[in-house]
Design a protein around this motif. Structure first.
Motif, PDB file in Angstrom:
ATOM      1  N   GLY A   1     -50.583 -34.378 -19.724  1.00  0.00           N
ATOM      2  CA  GLY A   1     -50.232 -34.347 -21.147  1.00  0.00           C
ATOM      3  C   GLY A   1     -50.926 -33.245 -21.913  1.00  0.00           C
ATOM      4  N   ALA A   2     -51.691 -33.623 -22.922  1.00  0.00           N
ATOM      5  CA  ALA A   2     -52.287 -32.649 -23.832  1.00  0.00           C
ATOM      6  C   ALA A   2     -53.682 -32.195 -23.409  1.00  0.00           C
ATOM      7  CB  ALA A   2     -52.352 -33.238 -25.236  1.00  0.00           C
ATOM      8  N   PHE A   3     -54.127 -32.553 -22.220  1.00  0.00           N
ATOM      9  CA  PHE A   3     -55.451 -32.169 -21.738  1.00  0.00           C
ATOM     10  C   PHE A   3     -55.325 -30.858 -20.970  1.00  0.00           C
ATOM     11  CE2 PHE A   3     -58.994 -32.503 -18.658  1.00  0.00           C
ATOM     12  CZ  PHE A   3     -60.038 -32.796 -19.519  1.00  0.00           C
ATOM     13  N   GLY A   4     -56.244 -29.908 -21.217  1.00  0.00           N
ATOM     14  CA  GLY A   4     -56.196 -28.627 -20.521  1.00  0.00           C
ATOM     15  C   GLY A   4     -57.569 -28.196 -20.033  1.00  0.00           C
ATOM     16  N   VAL A   5     -57.569 -27.381 -18.965  1.00  0.00           N
ATOM     17  CA  VAL A   5     -58.802 -26.878 -18.360  1.00  0.00           C
ATOM     18  C   VAL A   5     -58.632 -25.386 -18.117  1.00  0.00           C
ATOM     19  CG1 VAL A   5     -60.307 -26.992 -16.336  1.00  0.00           C
ATOM     20  CG2 VAL A   5     -59.238 -29.079 -17.197  1.00  0.00           C
ATOM     21  N   ARG A   6     -59.703 -24.627 -18.387  1.00  0.00           N
ATOM     22  CA  ARG A   6     -59.676 -23.198 -18.056  1.00  0.00           C
ATOM     23  C   ARG A   6     -61.079 -22.727 -17.682  1.00  0.00           C
ATOM     24  NH1 ARG A   6     -61.517 -19.101 -21.608  1.00  0.00           N
ATOM     25  NH2 ARG A   6     -62.314 -20.018 -23.518  1.00  0.00           N
ATOM     26  N   PRO A   7     -61.174 -21.816 -16.705  1.00  0.00           N
ATOM     27  CA  PRO A   7     -62.463 -21.195 -16.399  1.00  0.00           C
ATOM     28  C   PRO A   7     -62.761 -20.126 -17.453  1.00  0.00           C
ATOM     29  CG  PRO A   7     -60.790 -20.494 -14.827  1.00  0.00           C
ATOM     30  CD  PRO A   7     -60.132 -21.420 -15.775  1.00  0.00           C
ATOM     31  N   TYR A   8     -64.045 -19.887 -17.682  1.00  0.00           N
ATOM     32  CA  TYR A   8     -64.449 -18.816 -18.591  1.00  0.00           C
ATOM     33  C   TYR A   8     -65.854 -18.360 -18.227  1.00  0.00           C
ATOM     34  CZ  TYR A   8     -67.597 -21.900 -21.173  1.00  0.00           C
ATOM     35  OH  TYR A   8     -68.635 -22.741 -21.510  1.00  0.00           O
ATOM     36  N   PHE A   9     -66.179 -17.140 -18.615  1.00  0.00           N
ATOM     37  CA  PHE A   9     -67.527 -16.627 -18.430  1.00  0.00           C
ATOM     38  C   PHE A   9     -68.310 -16.846 -19.719  1.00  0.00           C
ATOM     39  CE2 PHE A   9     -65.529 -14.382 -14.916  1.00  0.00           C
ATOM     40  CZ  PHE A   9     -66.496 -14.535 -13.927  1.00  0.00           C
ATOM     41  N   THR A  10     -69.566 -17.271 -19.565  1.00  0.00           N
ATOM     42  CA  THR A  10     -70.438 -17.507 -20.710  1.00  0.00           C
ATOM     43  C   THR A  10     -71.012 -16.176 -21.193  1.00  0.00           C
ATOM     44  OG1 THR A  10     -72.465 -17.752 -19.405  1.00  0.00           O
ATOM     45  CG2 THR A  10     -71.098 -19.736 -19.686  1.00  0.00           C
ATOM     46  N   VAL A  11     -71.786 -16.213 -22.271  1.00  0.00           N
ATOM     47  CA  VAL A  11     -72.408 -14.988 -22.777  1.00  0.00           C
ATOM     48  C   VAL A  11     -73.426 -14.429 -21.781  1.00  0.00           C
ATOM     49  CG1 VAL A  11     -71.997 -15.482 -25.206  1.00  0.00           C
ATOM     50  CG2 VAL A  11     -74.102 -16.281 -24.133  1.00  0.00           C
ATOM     51  N   GLU A  12     -73.912 -15.273 -20.839  1.00  0.00           N
ATOM     52  CA  GLU A  12     -74.825 -14.806 -19.788  1.00  0.00           C
ATOM     53  C   GLU A  12     -74.090 -14.416 -18.513  1.00  0.00           C
ATOM     54  OE1 GLU A  12     -76.073 -18.272 -20.714  1.00  0.00           O
ATOM     55  OE2 GLU A  12     -77.373 -17.545 -22.309  1.00  0.00           O
ATOM     56  N   ASP A  13     -72.760 -14.323 -18.573  1.00  0.00           N
ATOM     57  CA  ASP A  13     -71.896 -13.962 -17.450  1.00  0.00           C
ATOM     58  C   ASP A  13     -71.925 -15.001 -16.327  1.00  0.00           C
ATOM     59  OD1 ASP A  13     -71.021 -11.688 -18.756  1.00  0.00           O
ATOM     60  OD2 ASP A  13     -72.572 -10.413 -17.879  1.00  0.00           O
ATOM     61  N   ASN A  14     -72.179 -16.260 -16.681  1.00  0.00           N
ATOM     62  CA  ASN A  14     -72.060 -17.372 -15.744  1.00  0.00           C
ATOM     63  C   ASN A  14     -70.655 -17.942 -15.838  1.00  0.00           C
ATOM     64  OD1 ASN A  14     -74.781 -17.357 -14.836  1.00  0.00           O
ATOM     65  ND2 ASN A  14     -75.395 -18.388 -16.710  1.00  0.00           N
ATOM     66  N   LEU A  15     -70.186 -18.565 -14.763  1.00  0.00           N
ATOM     67  CA  LEU A  15     -68.859 -19.163 -14.761  1.00  0.00           C
ATOM     68  C   LEU A  15     -68.949 -20.635 -15.116  1.00  0.00           C
ATOM     69  CD1 LEU A  15     -65.852 -18.538 -14.211  1.00  0.00           C
ATOM     70  CD2 LEU A  15     -66.227 -19.351 -11.880  1.00  0.00           C
ATOM     71  N   SER A  16     -68.119 -21.062 -16.070  1.00  0.00           N
ATOM     72  CA  SER A  16     -68.062 -22.456 -16.493  1.00  0.00           C
ATOM     73  C   SER A  16     -66.600 -22.847 -16.678  1.00  0.00           C
ATOM     74  CB  SER A  16     -68.820 -22.657 -17.822  1.00  0.00           C
ATOM     75  OG  SER A  16     -70.189 -22.448 -17.642  1.00  0.00           O
ATOM     76  N   LEU A  17     -66.380 -24.124 -16.912  1.00  0.00           N
ATOM     77  CA  LEU A  17     -65.037 -24.646 -17.203  1.00  0.00           C
ATOM     78  C   LEU A  17     -65.029 -25.249 -18.589  1.00  0.00           C
ATOM     79  CD1 LEU A  17     -64.257 -26.542 -13.875  1.00  0.00           C
ATOM     80  CD2 LEU A  17     -63.597 -24.210 -14.502  1.00  0.00           C
ATOM     81  N   GLU A  18     -63.963 -24.993 -19.327  1.00  0.00           N
ATOM     82  CA  GLU A  18     -63.774 -25.596 -20.635  1.00  0.00           C
ATOM     83  C   GLU A  18     -62.630 -26.584 -20.538  1.00  0.00           C
ATOM     84  OE1 GLU A  18     -63.094 -24.303 -25.285  1.00  0.00           O
ATOM     85  OE2 GLU A  18     -62.721 -22.831 -23.721  1.00  0.00           O
ATOM     86  N   CYS A  19     -62.825 -27.754 -21.110  1.00  0.00           N
ATOM     87  CA  CYS A  19     -61.804 -28.799 -21.125  1.00  0.00           C
ATOM     88  C   CYS A  19     -61.512 -29.163 -22.586  1.00  0.00           C
ATOM     89  CB  CYS A  19     -62.273 -30.050 -20.398  1.00  0.00           C
ATOM     90  SG  CYS A  19     -62.864 -29.744 -18.739  1.00  0.00           S
ATOM     91  N   ARG A  20     -60.256 -29.310 -22.901  1.00  0.00           N
ATOM     92  CA  ARG A  20     -59.872 -29.705 -24.271  1.00  0.00           C
ATOM     93  C   ARG A  20     -58.757 -30.720 -24.223  1.00  0.00           C
ATOM     94  NH1 ARG A  20     -61.042 -25.791 -28.874  1.00  0.00           N
ATOM     95  NH2 ARG A  20     -62.584 -24.439 -27.922  1.00  0.00           N
ATOM     96  N   ALA A  21     -58.870 -31.669 -25.135  1.00  0.00           N
ATOM     97  CA  ALA A  21     -57.806 -32.663 -25.275  1.00  0.00           C
ATOM     98  C   ALA A  21     -56.764 -32.124 -26.235  1.00  0.00           C
ATOM     99  CB  ALA A  21     -58.380 -33.969 -25.804  1.00  0.00           C
TER     100      ALA A  21
END
Length: 136
Positions: A116-136
């Motif tokens: 449904g309306a939940f989404g996930v995307r990878p992104y690089f942080t300001v320190e160039d680390n890899l993280s995942l962002e999740c949003r409803a």
């Protein structure tokens, strides 16, 4: 430079996120594994997910289904930090061995919709680390 998991490729598609890279700064027994991709929920470090890391020398390949993140309440936004671990060492996943500065605004990955309306995307942080962002 501190030992870390150097990310070379990120493939977000078909409900999965695949990461490919190599261990940087580990020597001897540290590079022998077995290794796992470890996701740690920011703000709630006791929420963790682990996935097998396929190793070939110091090179690794991991894949995670983004649907696994729906088991946790996302609220308005949630973030997960990526690490590689052998149970003894915990190496932050990031991309530091290139000349690209400010990856957070340069390397933008697509959102993957999940249930449904939940989404996930990878992104690089300001320190160039890899993280995942999740949003409803």
């Amino acid at each position: 430079m501190k030992p870390h998991a150097e990310i070379e490729q990120v493939w977000p598609r078909d409900g999965r996120i695949r990461v490919i890279g190599r261990l940087h700064g580990t020597h001897g027994p540290a590079a022998s594994g077995p290794w796992r991709l470890l996701l740690v929920r920011r703000g709630r470090p006791y929420h963790q997910l682990r996935y097998e890391a396929h190793m070939d020398g110091d090179r690794f390949e991991c894949e995670l289904p983004v649907g696994d993140l729906t088991a946790y309440e996302a609220g308005s936004a949630d973030r997960w930090d990526l690490h590689l671990t052998d149970g003894r060492l915990r190496l932050r996943a990031g991309r530091r061995l290139d000349d690209i500065r400010g990856k957070k605004s340069v390397m933008v990955y697509p959102w993957q919709p999940v249930s449904g309306a939940f989404g996930v995307r990878p992104y690089f942080t300001v320190e160039d680390n890899l993280s995942l962002e999740c949003r409803a």
